[in-house]
Write an enzyme that holds these catalytic residues in place. Structure first.
Site, PDB file in Angstrom:
ATOM      1  N   GLU A 173     -11.087  94.760   5.712  1.00 65.93           N
ATOM      2  CA  GLU A 173     -10.185  94.004   4.720  1.00 65.93           C
ATOM      3  C   GLU A 173      -9.818  92.722   5.277  1.00 65.93           C
ATOM      4  OE1 GLU A 173     -10.576  94.488   1.605  1.00 65.93           O
ATOM      5  OE2 GLU A 173     -11.474  96.251   1.745  1.00 65.93           O
ATOM      6  N   ASP A 401       8.928  71.513  14.694  1.00 65.76           N
ATOM      7  CA  ASP A 401       8.071  72.774  14.691  1.00 65.76           C
ATOM      8  C   ASP A 401       7.606  73.230  16.341  1.00 65.76           C
ATOM      9  OD1 ASP A 401       6.948  75.050  13.432  1.00 65.76           O
ATOM     10  OD2 ASP A 401       5.014  74.109  13.579  1.00 65.76           O
ATOM     11  N   GLY A 492      13.089  80.312   8.580  1.00 69.51           N
ATOM     12  CA  GLY A 492      12.703  80.362   7.293  1.00 69.51           C
ATOM     13  C   GLY A 492      13.109  81.692   6.579  1.00 69.51           C
ATOM     14  N   SER A 494      12.529  84.687   4.309  1.00 64.63           N
ATOM     15  CA  SER A 494      11.728  85.446   3.586  1.00 64.63           C
ATOM     16  C   SER A 494      11.824  85.839   2.160  1.00 64.63           C
ATOM     17  CB  SER A 494      10.929  86.578   4.366  1.00 64.63           C
ATOM     18  OG  SER A 494      12.166  87.601   4.257  1.00 64.63           O
ATOM     19  N   GLY A 497      13.647  82.085  -3.616  1.00 60.64           N
ATOM     20  CA  GLY A 497      14.707  81.446  -4.380  1.00 60.64           C
ATOM     21  C   GLY A 497      15.887  81.045  -3.696  1.00 60.64           C
ATOM     22  N   PRO A 499      18.646  78.928  -1.520  1.00 63.16           N
ATOM     23  CA  PRO A 499      19.192  77.539  -1.406  1.00 63.16           C
ATOM     24  C   PRO A 499      18.315  76.898  -0.018  1.00 63.16           C
ATOM     25  CG  PRO A 499      21.015  78.887  -0.680  1.00 63.16           C
ATOM     26  CD  PRO A 499      20.026  79.876  -1.420  1.00 63.16           C
TER      27      PRO A 499
END
Length: 688
Positions: A173, A401, A492, A494, A497, A499
């Site tokens: 898969e 990054d 980041g 996860s 929505g 801020p």
């Protein structure tokens, strides 16, 4: 101990040295494989469908290094895969690894497929004796056979692809895996590294495809030397052709009358005869795999050209097979499912039509997505030099990054109305595991000042550095010692929505063997919110508030990375939600821009009033020129950014640093008074 027992012991001890008689996987499965009750519709001895032996024998052919299978449901692929695993352990005696998309998928595969196979396929007892109980050699993460080993792993973590060397790398898969595994690469490429150095390396990957443009199996199929489809002779004219779904625009394939599924048949592309599924099942035993160039596979698994001559096997081969070939589903039911899905799609719900396309037709689904056109952004490039700040840019922020062998940095200038100008896209070759590279390579760049068209020298006011990779503590320590310079550690979020500037928490820092408790503040970034904001700004077409500017000289790769993700409506446990999905592996420019936008929010630039912007403009970009202004930089004459050392809070230190640069490097004309007022952004806005 009598003689017979001694002989049995000797035979058992020499078993691993025995050279088995060559046998193909399809032959081995016909002789030994068994379908277990827990994982099969019908328990019993394996009987292959006519289209299965060609795929299976490619699996076991040592001359073929890569086998790709794009498939639908109900074609017996999982059973072919389990038979292969057993065959490799019993007959080939080679090491193998099987990756599933997640750890839970892997555990379920072991419990329902592997363990029942090892229990019911009697010949496996020769290499995997039963009754071991809680043997450490028999776990959910792998099995140890006589003379070989099997690894079973979930594929979400990069560590799952490390420190193993195998002959067979199998991904089940594939389209269910993350496109980029923890920023280290695609799962098929990482798995392929595990067979490098093997005498007979083999990569096998199969999946039900998902979204068009994001499908790894579709990409790998295109790279194969041969792309094969199963062909059957027409019951009427005897000409070979593939079984096709067809469609209104095609004169062949599945056809039915007046929305009546019972009338379905397949129209031959050669003689236009309509034949039924029963007619198909009468001729399917004579079917054969045929490639686009006419190459085909005979009953002995040999490759032959269109003239019938035996030719060498390809290095890589792709197979495509869909539910229409399988007797497990009736053609009538397939049409019934399709008509129901179309009716729902007309009412606005495309979920069932998408499922039908993926799982029945074995094709990728063309999703309506929100995306920014790369070429449109390229055409917007303006004739200002990179590493200079155009008139409207007043405040600089940077996003960093961290990759395994480099730092990638994007610097943006922000102005009135959140207008943005790309100032620099810079890559620093480095080893982020080595803290000296942070100190000696990254830090000097972050202390550069950039020349503004109004004659000023602007520092980077705020920097956000990603800490979510493999160099978390190096990033923590770097940011910990530069907090006063607004160098922030970010990660980041996860959750959807959130801020752009989310919550923060104090994190421990491991620094040179010592733990510094609550040593650095880690900020969460609402990445999906930031990407929504960036995407919206990229759609603004008129200069002014919200517009995003790009200078001349940016590479095509930068634009590709900035537009590497698209916004797609996806089903989740809590309902349908829009998610940002990668369409390509590399997206560093977008990630850096997200972090730079976070940095802008950390400075509260999105809350600046007209009065605050006007104060900045009066200092950084004065409306009138005088004898002390520098001429506007051009592409030909612009200087590189000038290093000025640690930017200090006090005016005297800033002026001394600039004077030092002027003495050591190119002549720099600076307006003393405005630069003094501009020593720090917050100080300027808090005065008067």
């Amino acid at each position: 101990m009598d003689l017979s027992e001694i002989q049995r012991a000797i035979r058992s001890g020499l078993k691993s040295l025995e050279a088995p008689e060559p046998i193909r996987l399809s032959e081995w499965a016909a002789k030994h494989f068994y379908l277990s009750a827990e994982s099969s519709y019908v328990e019993g001895k394996w009987e292959a469908y006519p289209f299965q032996p060609g795929i299976m024998d490619a699996f076991s052919n040592d001359d073929i290094e890569v086998v790709v299978v794009k498939k639908s449901a109900r074609i017996g692929y999982t059973k072919m895969l389990v038979a292969l695993i057993a065959y490799i352990a019993h007959h080939k005696r080679r090491n193998q690894a099987v990756w599933q998309p997640t750890d839970d998928d892997s555990d379920e595969f072991v419990k329902t497929e592997l363990d029942t196979m090892l229990r019911d396929v009697k010949v496996m007892r020769e290499v995997f004796p039963q009754g071991r109980g809680h043997d450490k050699r028999d776990t959910l993460s792998g099995k140890i056979f006589l003379g070989s080993r099997l690894y079973t792993k979930g594929g979400k973590a990069a560590r799952s692809y490390r420190r193993i060397s195998v002959d067979y790398a199998i991904l089940d898969e594939l389209d269910g895996f993350d496109i980029d595994i923890e920023k280290e690469g695609s799962p098929d490429k990482l798995a392929g590294k595990r067979v490098e150095g093997a005498v007979f390396p083999k990569e096998i990957m199969g999946t039900t495809p998902k979204l068009k443009g994001f499908s790894r199996i579709e990409a790998r199929e295109e790279q194969c030397d041969l792309k094969m489809r199963f062909h059957v002779p027409c019951p009427s004219c005897d000409e070979y052709h593939s079984v096709e779904w067809g469609g209104k625009e095609k004169r062949y394939g599945f056809k039915w009358v007046d929305r009546n599924p019972a009338t379905v048949g397949h129209v031959c592309p050669h003689c236009a005869t309509l034949y039924t599924q029963a007619d198909y099942l009468n001729v399917w035993q004579r079917g054969r795999w045929i490639a686009q160039d006419g190459t085909w596979i005979d009953a002995e698994a040999r490759f032959r050209n269109e003239a019938g001559d035996i030719v060498p096997p390809p290095r890589s081969v792709a197979f495509f097979v869909w539910t229409g070939y399988s007797p497990q589903a009736t053609w009538e039911q397939m049409v019934r499912d399709y008509l129901a899905a179309v009716d729902k799609a007309r009412a606005g719900d495309t979920s069932e039509l998408k499922t039908f396309t993926n799982t029945t037709l074995g094709e990728t689904w063309q999703e309506e997505v929100e995306q920014t056109e790369t070429d449109a952004l390229k055409r917007r490039a303006e004739q200002y030099a990179l590493r200079t700040v155009p008139r409207g840019g007043l405040v600089l922020t940077a996003g960093v990054d961290v990759q395994s062998n480099r730092f990638e940095i994007v610097v943006w200038a922000h102005g009135r109305g959140e207008e943005m100008w790309l100032v620099d896209h810079h890559i620093i070759d480095a080893n982020p595991a080595d803290e000296r590279d942070w100190e000696e390579k990254l830090d000097p760049y972050l202390q550069l000042v950039f020349r503004h068209e109004g004659g000023q020298l602007l520092p980077i006011e705020c920097t956000a550095i990603d800490t979510g990779g493999h160099f978390t503590h190096q990033a923590y320590n770097f940011c910990r010692t530069r907090a006063r310079r607004k160098v922030y550690a970010v990660k980041g979020d996860s959750r959807q929505g959130q801020p752009v500037k989310g919550r923060s928490s104090l994190q421990d820092v491991n620094h040179r063997g010592q733990v510094i408790k609550r040593g650095v503040k880690l900020w969460m970034v609402g990445t999906d919110t930031a990407k929504d904001l960036i995407h919206g700004r990229l759609q603004v077409e008129q200069h002014g508030a919200g517009f995003v500017h790009f200078g001349a000289g940016l590479s095509d790769e930068f634009y590709e990375q900035l537009t590497a993700e698209v916004r797609v409506l996806q089903k989740t446990a809590t309902g349908e939600q829009y998610r940002w999905v990668k369409r390509r592996q590399r997206n560093e420019a977008l990630d850096c821009t997200v972090y730079a936008v976070f940095a802008a929010h950390s400075l509260d630039l999105h809350r600046y009033t007209d009065k605050m912007w006007a104060k900045l403009e009066s200092v950084v970009n004065p409306p009138m020129s005088d004898l002390f202004d520098s001429p506007p930089p051009t592409q030909a004459s612009v200087a590189e950014p000038l290093p000025v050392g640690e930017l200090a809070e006090r005016v005297v230190q800033v002026l001394e640093a600039v004077r030092k640069v002027a003495e050591e490097g190119p002549t720099v004309q600076v307006k003393a008074a405005p630069t003094a007022k501009r020593s720090r952004l917050a100080g300027l806005l808090n005065k008067g």
